[in-house]
Design an enzyme around this catalytic site. Structure first.
Site, PDB file in Angstrom:
ATOM      1  N   HIS A 124      32.939  38.798  40.284  1.00 31.18           N
ATOM      2  CA  HIS A 124      33.932  39.873  40.313  1.00 31.18           C
ATOM      3  C   HIS A 124      35.302  39.336  40.728  1.00 31.18           C
ATOM      4  O   HIS A 124      36.320  39.665  40.103  1.00 31.18           O
ATOM      5  CB  HIS A 124      33.493  40.965  41.283  1.00 31.18           C
ATOM      6  CG  HIS A 124      34.508  42.048  41.475  1.00 31.18           C
ATOM      7  ND1 HIS A 124      34.595  43.145  40.646  1.00 31.18           N
ATOM      8  CD2 HIS A 124      35.499  42.193  42.396  1.00 31.18           C
ATOM      9  CE1 HIS A 124      35.594  43.921  41.046  1.00 31.18           C
ATOM     10  NE2 HIS A 124      36.163  43.369  42.109  1.00 31.18           N
ATOM     11  N   GLU A 125      35.328  38.502  41.759  1.00 28.05           N
ATOM     12  CA  GLU A 125      36.607  37.921  42.192  1.00 28.05           C
ATOM     13  C   GLU A 125      37.170  36.985  41.128  1.00 28.05           C
ATOM     14  O   GLU A 125      38.380  36.905  40.940  1.00 28.05           O
ATOM     15  CB  GLU A 125      36.436  37.192  43.530  1.00 28.05           C
ATOM     16  CG  GLU A 125      35.976  38.091  44.668  1.00 28.05           C
ATOM     17  CD  GLU A 125      36.832  39.333  44.835  1.00 28.05           C
ATOM     18  OE1 GLU A 125      38.048  39.270  44.577  1.00 28.05           O
ATOM     19  OE2 GLU A 125      36.277  40.380  45.221  1.00 28.05           O
TER      20      GLU A 125
ATOM     21  N   HIS B 260      39.214  38.839  38.693  1.00 29.88           N
ATOM     22  CA  HIS B 260      40.615  39.032  39.063  1.00 29.88           C
ATOM     23  C   HIS B 260      41.445  37.793  38.729  1.00 29.88           C
ATOM     24  O   HIS B 260      42.602  37.910  38.304  1.00 29.88           O
ATOM     25  CB  HIS B 260      40.732  39.331  40.555  1.00 29.88           C
ATOM     26  CG  HIS B 260      40.250  40.697  40.937  1.00 29.88           C
ATOM     27  ND1 HIS B 260      40.678  41.843  40.298  1.00 29.88           N
ATOM     28  CD2 HIS B 260      39.365  41.099  41.892  1.00 29.88           C
ATOM     29  CE1 HIS B 260      40.089  42.893  40.844  1.00 29.88           C
ATOM     30  NE2 HIS B 260      39.295  42.474  41.813  1.00 29.88           N
TER      31      HIS B 260
ATOM     32  N   HIS C 265      44.627  37.635  36.212  1.00 32.76           N
ATOM     33  CA  HIS C 265      45.907  37.019  36.567  1.00 32.76           C
ATOM     34  C   HIS C 265      46.323  35.999  35.515  1.00 32.76           C
ATOM     35  O   HIS C 265      47.488  35.969  35.081  1.00 32.76           O
ATOM     36  CB  HIS C 265      45.785  36.354  37.934  1.00 32.76           C
ATOM     37  CG  HIS C 265      47.066  35.820  38.462  1.00 32.76           C
ATOM     38  ND1 HIS C 265      47.154  34.717  39.283  1.00 32.76           N
ATOM     39  CD2 HIS C 265      48.366  36.221  38.288  1.00 32.76           C
ATOM     40  CE1 HIS C 265      48.399  34.483  39.592  1.00 32.76           C
ATOM     41  NE2 HIS C 265      49.164  35.368  39.001  1.00 32.76           N
TER      42      HIS C 265
END
Length: 233
Positions: free
Chosen positions: A101-102, A105, A109
């Site tokens: 999940h991270e 991100h 980006h």
């Protein structure tokens, strides 16, 4: 004559708080359940993060360990993916889901995902709103004439912090969707293991839904309490 001092708008705050507590309890219990289920590949959260990032051509994001549980986050300004102690070295399906999940991100980006860019741009204004909205509202109410300009400015600034919570929802949901896809594409999890990860990420998403709902209820309370004020009151 005695008048009750109970403010019925506190019910809005109570409902928001209960939603947040329930969502937090749900994510903790779901994570604890699947933290006991090991992945068949035996990869750690850190290993999974590095494989996912490399698979997406992202080589300038480092993976670091931080203390705590569920303190995982991606820092776009430093290009650092920080995994909590309970994720970094764990081989559980829960840990792999959180790490992925991270990474979602980080991919957002790298791909200039518009909602993430908008949320990042909102951070200064949202922080300002969360800090000074209430002082402005109270000061505007207390000074002579009950200054409606200060009150309306306070409501506007508070609305920015609410907007930040709302924009966070699609960002987090998209990161989870990317995570599920990448875990399977990179061979980190088998297809029959992704259901467990989906449960973990869905529970985590509830915390953001609850936060957004609580913020909206708080904004409604602010509007009820202050929105009708005028200089001539």
């Amino acid at each position: 004559m005695f008048r009750p001092i109970f403010d019925p708008t506190y019910l809005l705050v109570l409902v928001g708080a209960l939603l947040s507590i329930m969502a937090s309890a749900k994510v903790k219990s779901t994570y604890a359940r699947y933290a006991r289920v090991g992945s068949r590949t035996g990869m750690t959260g850190a290993d999974a993060a590095r494989r996912i990032l490399n698979s997406q051509g992202i080589y300038d994001v480092s993976v670091q360990q931080v203390a705590g549980e569920l303190t995982d986050h991606y820092d776009p300004s430093a290009k650092v993916l920080r995994l909590s102690s309970s994720t970094y070295g764990s081989t559980s399906v829960a840990a792999l889901g959180v790490a992925a999940h991270e990474c979602g991100h980080a991919v957002q980006h790298a791909r200039s995902y518009a909602p993430l860019k908008f949320r990042t741009a909102l951070v200064p204004a949202a922080n300002l709103g969360a800090t000074i909205a209430w002082p402005l509202l109270i000061f505007g109410l207390l000074i002579s004439g009950r200054n409606s300009f200060l009150i309306q400015l306070g409501i506007l600034l508070f609305s920015l912090s609410v907007l930040f919570q709302l924009v966070t929802l699609p960002v987090e949901i998209n990161a989870s969707a990317r995570a599920l896809k990448l875990l399977e594409e990179t061979g980190i999890l088998y297809r029959d293991e992704t259901g467990a990860v989906k449960n973990v990420l869905s529970a985590a998403a509830l915390t953001y839904v609850a936060a957004a709902a609580a913020s909206l209820l708080q904004l409604l309370r602010v509007i009820i309490l202050f929105g009708g004020r005028r200089d001539s009151d």
